[in-house]
Design a protein around this motif. Structure first.
Motif, PDB file in Angstrom:
ATOM      1  N   LEU A 158       0.818  -1.212   0.000  1.00  0.00           N
ATOM      2  CA  LEU A 158       0.000   0.000   0.000  1.00  0.00           C
ATOM      3  C   LEU A 158       0.849   1.257   0.000  1.00  0.00           C
ATOM      4  CD1 LEU A 158      -2.791  -0.893   2.564  1.00  0.00           C
ATOM      5  CD2 LEU A 158      -2.996  -0.747   0.082  1.00  0.00           C
ATOM      6  N   HIS A 159       2.040   1.155   0.511  1.00  0.00           N
ATOM      7  CA  HIS A 159       2.899   2.327   0.695  1.00  0.00           C
ATOM      8  C   HIS A 159       4.147   2.257  -0.193  1.00  0.00           C
ATOM      9  CE1 HIS A 159       0.245   3.041   4.035  1.00  0.00           C
ATOM     10  NE2 HIS A 159       0.525   1.843   4.487  1.00  0.00           N
ATOM     11  N   ASN A 160       3.999   1.757  -1.414  1.00  0.00           N
ATOM     12  CA  ASN A 160       5.145   1.591  -2.299  1.00  0.00           C
ATOM     13  C   ASN A 160       5.320   2.750  -3.277  1.00  0.00           C
ATOM     14  OD1 ASN A 160       3.147   1.212  -4.181  1.00  0.00           O
ATOM     15  ND2 ASN A 160       3.750  -0.859  -4.747  1.00  0.00           N
ATOM     16  N   ALA A 161       4.639   3.864  -3.029  1.00  0.00           N
ATOM     17  CA  ALA A 161       4.745   5.071  -3.862  1.00  0.00           C
ATOM     18  C   ALA A 161       4.164   4.887  -5.261  1.00  0.00           C
ATOM     19  CB  ALA A 161       6.187   5.552  -3.939  1.00  0.00           C
ATOM     20  N   HIS A 162       3.293   3.902  -5.440  1.00  0.00           N
ATOM     21  CA  HIS A 162       2.614   3.688  -6.718  1.00  0.00           C
ATOM     22  C   HIS A 162       1.107   3.616  -6.484  1.00  0.00           C
ATOM     23  CE1 HIS A 162       6.432   3.006  -8.689  1.00  0.00           C
ATOM     24  NE2 HIS A 162       6.751   2.116  -7.764  1.00  0.00           N
ATOM     25  N   PRO A 163       0.466   4.762  -6.212  1.00  0.00           N
ATOM     26  CA  PRO A 163      -0.970   4.743  -5.948  1.00  0.00           C
ATOM     27  C   PRO A 163      -1.754   4.359  -7.208  1.00  0.00           C
ATOM     28  CG  PRO A 163      -0.196   6.989  -6.163  1.00  0.00           C
ATOM     29  CD  PRO A 163       1.015   6.107  -6.199  1.00  0.00           C
ATOM     30  N   VAL A 164      -2.950   3.842  -7.005  1.00  0.00           N
ATOM     31  CA  VAL A 164      -3.796   3.437  -8.121  1.00  0.00           C
ATOM     32  C   VAL A 164      -4.511   4.651  -8.718  1.00  0.00           C
ATOM     33  CG1 VAL A 164      -5.734   1.975  -8.808  1.00  0.00           C
ATOM     34  CG2 VAL A 164      -4.099   1.147  -7.122  1.00  0.00           C
ATOM     35  N   PHE A 165      -5.104   5.490  -7.865  1.00  0.00           N
ATOM     36  CA  PHE A 165      -5.897   6.613  -8.347  1.00  0.00           C
ATOM     37  C   PHE A 165      -5.390   7.983  -7.908  1.00  0.00           C
ATOM     38  CE2 PHE A 165      -8.896   3.045  -8.031  1.00  0.00           C
ATOM     39  CZ  PHE A 165      -9.317   2.991  -9.340  1.00  0.00           C
TER      40      PHE A 165
ATOM     41  N   LYS B 261      -4.481  13.959  -8.371  1.00  0.00           N
ATOM     42  CA  LYS B 261      -3.602  15.104  -8.130  1.00  0.00           C
ATOM     43  C   LYS B 261      -3.522  15.986  -9.376  1.00  0.00           C
ATOM     44  CE  LYS B 261       1.221  16.123  -7.185  1.00  0.00           C
ATOM     45  NZ  LYS B 261       2.543  15.542  -7.222  1.00  0.00           N
ATOM     46  N   ASP B 262      -3.421  15.360 -10.526  1.00  0.00           N
ATOM     47  CA  ASP B 262      -3.292  16.096 -11.784  1.00  0.00           C
ATOM     48  C   ASP B 262      -4.636  16.530 -12.362  1.00  0.00           C
ATOM     49  OD1 ASP B 262      -0.588  15.702 -11.611  1.00  0.00           O
ATOM     50  OD2 ASP B 262      -0.584  13.930 -12.893  1.00  0.00           O
ATOM     51  N   LEU B 263      -5.713  15.950 -11.876  1.00  0.00           N
ATOM     52  CA  LEU B 263      -7.044  16.153 -12.446  1.00  0.00           C
ATOM     53  C   LEU B 263      -7.425  17.622 -12.571  1.00  0.00           C
ATOM     54  CD1 LEU B 263      -9.594  14.359 -13.218  1.00  0.00           C
ATOM     55  CD2 LEU B 263     -10.418  14.935 -10.964  1.00  0.00           C
ATOM     56  N   LYS B 264      -7.392  18.355 -11.472  1.00  0.00           N
ATOM     57  CA  LYS B 264      -7.833  19.752 -11.479  1.00  0.00           C
ATOM     58  C   LYS B 264      -6.829  20.696 -12.123  1.00  0.00           C
ATOM     59  CE  LYS B 264     -11.162  19.631  -7.863  1.00  0.00           C
ATOM     60  NZ  LYS B 264     -12.391  20.248  -8.170  1.00  0.00           N
TER      61      LYS B 264
ATOM     62  N   GLU C 172     -13.034  21.293 -17.077  1.00  0.00           N
ATOM     63  CA  GLU C 172     -14.103  20.696 -16.289  1.00  0.00           C
ATOM     64  C   GLU C 172     -14.740  19.492 -16.980  1.00  0.00           C
ATOM     65  OE1 GLU C 172     -18.295  21.823 -14.058  1.00  0.00           O
ATOM     66  OE2 GLU C 172     -17.138  23.405 -15.033  1.00  0.00           O
ATOM     67  N   SER C 173     -15.026  19.591 -18.270  1.00  0.00           N
ATOM     68  CA  SER C 173     -15.654  18.468 -18.973  1.00  0.00           C
ATOM     69  C   SER C 173     -14.727  17.257 -18.987  1.00  0.00           C
ATOM     70  CB  SER C 173     -16.038  18.863 -20.397  1.00  0.00           C
ATOM     71  OG  SER C 173     -14.888  19.241 -21.130  1.00  0.00           O
ATOM     72  N   GLU C 174     -13.433  17.491 -19.141  1.00  0.00           N
ATOM     73  CA  GLU C 174     -12.460  16.405 -19.110  1.00  0.00           C
ATOM     74  C   GLU C 174     -12.356  15.806 -17.710  1.00  0.00           C
ATOM     75  OE1 GLU C 174      -9.303  18.881 -20.456  1.00  0.00           O
ATOM     76  OE2 GLU C 174      -9.486  18.224 -22.540  1.00  0.00           O
ATOM     77  N   GLN C 175     -12.413  16.681 -16.689  1.00  0.00           N
ATOM     78  CA  GLN C 175     -12.383  16.215 -15.299  1.00  0.00           C
ATOM     79  C   GLN C 175     -13.575  15.299 -15.032  1.00  0.00           C
ATOM     80  OE1 GLN C 175     -12.255  19.585 -12.654  1.00  0.00           O
ATOM     81  NE2 GLN C 175     -10.418  20.413 -13.613  1.00  0.00           N
ATOM     82  N   ASN C 176     -14.756  15.715 -15.499  1.00  0.00           N
ATOM     83  CA  ASN C 176     -15.961  14.904 -15.277  1.00  0.00           C
ATOM     84  C   ASN C 176     -15.847  13.552 -15.966  1.00  0.00           C
ATOM     85  OD1 ASN C 176     -17.205  16.799 -13.680  1.00  0.00           O
ATOM     86  ND2 ASN C 176     -18.350  17.716 -15.359  1.00  0.00           N
ATOM     87  N   LEU C 177     -15.336  13.544 -17.186  1.00  0.00           N
ATOM     88  CA  LEU C 177     -15.169  12.279 -17.906  1.00  0.00           C
ATOM     89  C   LEU C 177     -14.197  11.373 -17.164  1.00  0.00           C
ATOM     90  CD1 LEU C 177     -15.564  10.375 -20.276  1.00  0.00           C
ATOM     91  CD2 LEU C 177     -13.781  11.638 -21.479  1.00  0.00           C
ATOM     92  N   LEU C 178     -13.057  11.921 -16.766  1.00  0.00           N
ATOM     93  CA  LEU C 178     -12.061  11.119 -16.072  1.00  0.00           C
ATOM     94  C   LEU C 178     -12.593  10.620 -14.730  1.00  0.00           C
ATOM     95  CD1 LEU C 178      -9.282   9.909 -16.187  1.00  0.00           C
ATOM     96  CD2 LEU C 178      -8.379  12.010 -15.218  1.00  0.00           C
TER      97      LEU C 178
END
Length: 182
Positions: A50-57, A62-65, A70-76
């Motif tokens: 869980l703590h291997n510095a490779h998160p799933v989401f 972090k990069d989303l916003k 906004e439309s791309e954020q909603n799709l993602l």
């Protein structure tokens, strides 16, 4: 004097952390929060992975916003929610524990409500298009020839979309300048 500054800094960090924790917990309903904590207690047992510095989401969030409109954020976000749904469904199907299955079903209900209420519209349709495009076999010679045959038209369409986007941006900027001058 330094001690006072350090104490003020300490209390500032404490209050900021408390505020952040309150915000984070307030956005998750209490009964859902409890179900998630119980599922975490059931599934997570001192797992170093869980703590291997490779998160799933989390890296995507972090990069989303920052990087997307906004439309791309909603799709993602819709795709992320769908991925969670598939993960929880798989966990539910593989679980032998009835209480765990019920908790996963409860989490799924909240997830479905979130998807319906906050990410409606064309996200599902756009996701279908995206999945269709991702499924294209790049190593298939027929696909390669067809792609080459269609490329000029696709390139022209992309250029037109880019020009429309720039034109809309310039129009919004002009309106903004007019309002500021008024």
């Amino acid at each position: 004097m330094i001690a006072q500054h350090m104490m003020a800094l300490f209390w500032g960090v404490c209050l900021m952390t408390l505020g952040w924790m309150t915000y984070a917990e307030a956005s998750v309903p209490e009964n859902l929060d409890k179900s998630i904590d119980e599922l975490k207690a059931y599934y997570i047992k001192d797992d170093l992975e869980l703590h291997n510095a490779h998160p799933v989401f989390l890296r995507v969030l972090k990069d989303l916003k920052v990087n997307l409109e906004e439309s791309e954020q909603n799709l993602l976000m819709s795709i992320i929610m769908d991925t969670y749904s598939r993960i929880f469904t798989r966990m539910q199907n593989e679980s032998l524990d009835t209480a765990t299955k019920e908790r996963l079903a409860h989490v799924q209900q909240h997830l479905k409500k979130l998807q319906e209420n906050y990410f409606p519209g064309k996200s599902a349709e756009l996701k279908t298009y995206a999945e269709t495009l991702w499924a294209i076999k790049e190593n298939d010679p027929i696909v390669q020839r067809k792609a080459l045959f269609e490329f000029k038209r696709v390139y022209r369409e992309a250029t037109q979309l880019k020009n429309l986007k720039n034109k809309d941006r310039r129009r919004r900027q002009a309106k903004s300048i007019k309002r500021q001058e008024s």
